[in-house]
Motif scaffolding. Structure first.
Motif, PDB file in Angstrom:
ATOM      1  N   HIS A  58      -2.410  21.785  -3.720  1.00  0.00           N
ATOM      2  CA  HIS A  58      -1.996  21.056  -4.920  1.00  0.00           C
ATOM      3  C   HIS A  58      -0.479  21.116  -5.095  1.00  0.00           C
ATOM      4  O   HIS A  58       0.134  22.179  -5.013  1.00  0.00           O
ATOM      5  CB  HIS A  58      -2.705  21.633  -6.149  1.00  0.00           C
ATOM      6  N   ASN A  59       0.127  19.957  -5.304  1.00  0.00           N
ATOM      7  CA  ASN A  59       1.578  19.794  -5.496  1.00  0.00           C
ATOM      8  C   ASN A  59       2.403  20.217  -4.286  1.00  0.00           C
ATOM      9  O   ASN A  59       3.584  20.537  -4.424  1.00  0.00           O
ATOM     10  CB  ASN A  59       2.070  20.535  -6.741  1.00  0.00           C
ATOM     11  N   LYS A  60       1.806  20.211  -3.106  1.00  0.00           N
ATOM     12  CA  LYS A  60       2.540  20.524  -1.883  1.00  0.00           C
ATOM     13  C   LYS A  60       2.661  19.273  -1.024  1.00  0.00           C
ATOM     14  O   LYS A  60       1.798  18.405  -1.050  1.00  0.00           O
ATOM     15  CB  LYS A  60       1.832  21.627  -1.094  1.00  0.00           C
ATOM     16  N   THR A  61       3.728  19.213  -0.253  1.00  0.00           N
ATOM     17  CA  THR A  61       3.901  18.118   0.690  1.00  0.00           C
ATOM     18  C   THR A  61       2.986  18.355   1.878  1.00  0.00           C
ATOM     19  O   THR A  61       2.955  19.447   2.436  1.00  0.00           O
ATOM     20  CB  THR A  61       5.364  18.030   1.151  1.00  0.00           C
ATOM     21  N   VAL A  62       2.230  17.322   2.227  1.00  0.00           N
ATOM     22  CA  VAL A  62       1.291  17.416   3.335  1.00  0.00           C
ATOM     23  C   VAL A  62       1.475  16.234   4.273  1.00  0.00           C
ATOM     24  O   VAL A  62       1.951  15.168   3.872  1.00  0.00           O
ATOM     25  CB  VAL A  62      -0.179  17.465   2.841  1.00  0.00           C
ATOM     26  N   GLN A  63       1.090  16.446   5.505  1.00  0.00           N
ATOM     27  CA  GLN A  63       1.048  15.377   6.501  1.00  0.00           C
ATOM     28  C   GLN A  63      -0.388  15.292   6.986  1.00  0.00           C
ATOM     29  O   GLN A  63      -0.951  16.283   7.436  1.00  0.00           O
ATOM     30  CB  GLN A  63       1.971  15.701   7.670  1.00  0.00           C
ATOM     31  N   ILE A  64      -0.993  14.108   6.842  1.00  0.00           N
ATOM     32  CA  ILE A  64      -2.384  13.934   7.244  1.00  0.00           C
ATOM     33  C   ILE A  64      -2.537  12.666   8.076  1.00  0.00           C
ATOM     34  O   ILE A  64      -1.697  11.771   8.033  1.00  0.00           O
ATOM     35  CB  ILE A  64      -3.343  13.880   6.029  1.00  0.00           C
ATOM     36  N   ILE A  65      -3.636  12.609   8.799  1.00  0.00           N
ATOM     37  CA  ILE A  65      -4.003  11.435   9.585  1.00  0.00           C
ATOM     38  C   ILE A  65      -5.349  10.960   9.066  1.00  0.00           C
ATOM     39  O   ILE A  65      -6.249  11.762   8.835  1.00  0.00           O
ATOM     40  CB  ILE A  65      -4.099  11.785  11.080  1.00  0.00           C
ATOM     41  N   GLY A  66      -5.461   9.655   8.868  1.00  0.00           N
ATOM     42  CA  GLY A  66      -6.722   9.107   8.391  1.00  0.00           C
ATOM     43  C   GLY A  66      -6.737   7.595   8.482  1.00  0.00           C
ATOM     44  O   GLY A  66      -5.790   6.967   8.949  1.00  0.00           O
ATOM     45  N   TYR A  67      -7.824   7.014   8.003  1.00  0.00           N
ATOM     46  CA  TYR A  67      -8.031   5.568   8.033  1.00  0.00           C
ATOM     47  C   TYR A  67      -7.569   4.985   6.700  1.00  0.00           C
ATOM     48  O   TYR A  67      -8.092   5.346   5.645  1.00  0.00           O
ATOM     49  CB  TYR A  67      -9.509   5.258   8.277  1.00  0.00           C
ATOM     50  N   LEU A  68      -6.593   4.098   6.754  1.00  0.00           N
ATOM     51  CA  LEU A  68      -5.982   3.554   5.538  1.00  0.00           C
ATOM     52  C   LEU A  68      -6.582   2.213   5.155  1.00  0.00           C
ATOM     53  O   LEU A  68      -6.726   1.316   5.984  1.00  0.00           O
ATOM     54  CB  LEU A  68      -4.470   3.390   5.744  1.00  0.00           C
ATOM     55  N   ASN A  69      -6.927   2.095   3.886  1.00  0.00           N
ATOM     56  CA  ASN A  69      -7.373   0.829   3.318  1.00  0.00           C
ATOM     57  C   ASN A  69      -6.484   0.518   2.118  1.00  0.00           C
ATOM     58  O   ASN A  69      -6.309   1.368   1.235  1.00  0.00           O
ATOM     59  CB  ASN A  69      -8.830   0.913   2.862  1.00  0.00           C
ATOM     60  N   LEU A  70      -5.928  -0.685   2.110  1.00  0.00           N
ATOM     61  CA  LEU A  70      -5.097  -1.110   0.979  1.00  0.00           C
ATOM     62  C   LEU A  70      -5.711  -2.362   0.376  1.00  0.00           C
ATOM     63  O   LEU A  70      -5.812  -3.400   1.026  1.00  0.00           O
ATOM     64  CB  LEU A  70      -3.658  -1.385   1.446  1.00  0.00           C
ATOM     65  N   GLU A  71      -6.147  -2.235  -0.872  1.00  0.00           N
ATOM     66  CA  GLU A  71      -6.711  -3.358  -1.606  1.00  0.00           C
ATOM     67  C   GLU A  71      -6.603  -3.059  -3.093  1.00  0.00           C
ATOM     68  O   GLU A  71      -6.406  -1.916  -3.507  1.00  0.00           O
ATOM     69  CB  GLU A  71      -8.168  -3.609  -1.218  1.00  0.00           C
ATOM     70  N   PHE A  72      -6.753  -4.069  -3.924  1.00  0.00           N
ATOM     71  CA  PHE A  72      -6.670  -3.904  -5.369  1.00  0.00           C
ATOM     72  C   PHE A  72      -7.645  -2.829  -5.827  1.00  0.00           C
ATOM     73  O   PHE A  72      -8.831  -2.873  -5.520  1.00  0.00           O
ATOM     74  CB  PHE A  72      -6.968  -5.241  -6.061  1.00  0.00           C
ATOM     75  N   GLU A  73      -7.124  -1.834  -6.540  1.00  0.00           N
ATOM     76  CA  GLU A  73      -7.893  -0.711  -7.077  1.00  0.00           C
ATOM     77  C   GLU A  73      -8.625   0.089  -5.992  1.00  0.00           C
ATOM     78  O   GLU A  73      -9.625   0.744  -6.263  1.00  0.00           O
ATOM     79  CB  GLU A  73      -8.880  -1.184  -8.148  1.00  0.00           C
ATOM     80  N   GLY A  74      -8.113   0.032  -4.761  1.00  0.00           N
ATOM     81  CA  GLY A  74      -8.773   0.750  -3.681  1.00  0.00           C
ATOM     82  C   GLY A  74      -7.821   1.257  -2.609  1.00  0.00           C
ATOM     83  O   GLY A  74      -8.223   1.396  -1.456  1.00  0.00           O
ATOM     84  N   ASN A  75      -6.569   1.512  -2.975  1.00  0.00           N
ATOM     85  CA  ASN A  75      -5.609   2.036  -2.004  1.00  0.00           C
ATOM     86  C   ASN A  75      -5.957   3.486  -1.692  1.00  0.00           C
ATOM     87  O   ASN A  75      -5.806   4.359  -2.532  1.00  0.00           O
ATOM     88  CB  ASN A  75      -4.179   1.974  -2.540  1.00  0.00           C
ATOM     89  N   ALA A  76      -6.418   3.718  -0.466  1.00  0.00           N
ATOM     90  CA  ALA A  76      -6.855   5.079  -0.122  1.00  0.00           C
ATOM     91  C   ALA A  76      -6.775   5.312   1.371  1.00  0.00           C
ATOM     92  O   ALA A  76      -6.844   4.384   2.174  1.00  0.00           O
ATOM     93  CB  ALA A  76      -8.283   5.313  -0.610  1.00  0.00           C
ATOM     94  N   ILE A  77      -6.644   6.583   1.707  1.00  0.00           N
ATOM     95  CA  ILE A  77      -6.728   7.027   3.091  1.00  0.00           C
ATOM     96  C   ILE A  77      -8.006   7.854   3.207  1.00  0.00           C
ATOM     97  O   ILE A  77      -8.270   8.725   2.378  1.00  0.00           O
ATOM     98  CB  ILE A  77      -5.466   7.812   3.528  1.00  0.00           C
ATOM     99  N   TYR A  78      -8.809   7.527   4.208  1.00  0.00           N
ATOM    100  CA  TYR A  78     -10.124   8.140   4.386  1.00  0.00           C
ATOM    101  C   TYR A  78     -10.134   9.058   5.601  1.00  0.00           C
ATOM    102  O   TYR A  78      -9.395   8.847   6.564  1.00  0.00           O
ATOM    103  CB  TYR A  78     -11.198   7.063   4.578  1.00  0.00           C
ATOM    104  N   PHE A  79     -11.037  10.011   5.557  1.00  0.00           N
ATOM    105  CA  PHE A  79     -11.236  10.935   6.661  1.00  0.00           C
ATOM    106  C   PHE A  79     -11.569  10.159   7.940  1.00  0.00           C
ATOM    107  O   PHE A  79     -10.991  10.404   9.000  1.00  0.00           O
ATOM    108  CB  PHE A  79     -12.349  11.911   6.290  1.00  0.00           C
ATOM    109  N   HIS A  80     -12.490   9.193   7.855  1.00  0.00           N
ATOM    110  CA  HIS A  80     -12.893   8.357   8.981  1.00  0.00           C
ATOM    111  C   HIS A  80     -13.080   6.924   8.521  1.00  0.00           C
ATOM    112  O   HIS A  80     -13.333   6.669   7.335  1.00  0.00           O
ATOM    113  CB  HIS A  80     -14.239   8.820   9.571  1.00  0.00           C
ATOM    114  N   LYS A  81     -13.022   5.998   9.441  1.00  0.00           N
ATOM    115  CA  LYS A  81     -13.280   4.587   9.162  1.00  0.00           C
ATOM    116  C   LYS A  81     -14.664   4.416   8.536  1.00  0.00           C
ATOM    117  O   LYS A  81     -14.856   3.638   7.611  1.00  0.00           O
ATOM    118  CB  LYS A  81     -13.164   3.786  10.465  1.00  0.00           C
ATOM    119  N   GLU A  82     -15.641   5.177   9.045  1.00  0.00           N
ATOM    120  CA  GLU A  82     -17.017   5.079   8.547  1.00  0.00           C
ATOM    121  C   GLU A  82     -17.112   5.496   7.075  1.00  0.00           C
ATOM    122  O   GLU A  82     -17.946   4.971   6.338  1.00  0.00           O
ATOM    123  CB  GLU A  82     -17.963   5.935   9.397  1.00  0.00           C
TER     124      GLU A  82
END
Length: 146
Positions: A58-82
């Motif tokens: 919490h409140n720390k800078t992190v670097q992650i890899i994931g599946y990105l989806n950008l859409e209205f009210e749904g901007n998120a990075i997911y663990f997997h595409k599935e």
């Protein structure tokens, strides 16, 4: 009889090697590289660690890899595409880009792809309708992961 001596010698040799290795790992003053690796591990983490132990990051800078989806009210990075395809939003983190960063990068070229992202993790802000596992804010890096 020779086999017993050989077995005794080899077990003694390997036991000493293992003890020496353990003492080198535990002695951070002995090797600065060991400290640097553990410091890097705190920054470059898997999304799974964010999902399972959010309070640790919490409140720390992190670097992650994931599946990105950008859409209205749904901007998120997911663990997997599935996870995205199946609507498993708890396996995703809400992402928010400031206007300056969004102008610098063409964000839409990263959507529906695996990316590497750097930003500050917030376990309390969970995105649209509180559906996500947390959020990544103040994003400073977004690159395609190949």
């Amino acid at each position: 009889m020779k086999n017993i001596y050989l077995l005794f010698f080899l077990s003694f040799f390997f036991m000493n090697c293992a003890q020496e290795k353990d003492s080198n790992i535990n002695n951070k003053n002995n090797d600065n590289e060991i400290f640097e690796i553990s410091k890097f591990d705190e920054y470059d983490i898997s999304m799974l660690r964010l999902i399972v132990t959010p309070e640790k990051y919490h409140n720390k800078t992190v670097q992650i890899i994931g599946y990105l989806n950008l859409e209205f009210e749904g901007n998120a990075i997911y663990f997997h595409k599935e996870d995205y395809e199946n609507g498993s939003s708890r396996n995703g983190m809400w992402v928010s880009f400031n206007d300056e960063f969004a102008k610098k990068k063409d964000l839409q070229k990263f959507t529906k792809k695996y990316v590497i992202i750097v930003g500050k993790f917030d376990m309390n802000t969970k995105g649209h309708m509180g559906m996500f596992g947390g959020s990544i804010k103040n994003i400073t890096r977004l690159d395609e992961w190949k």
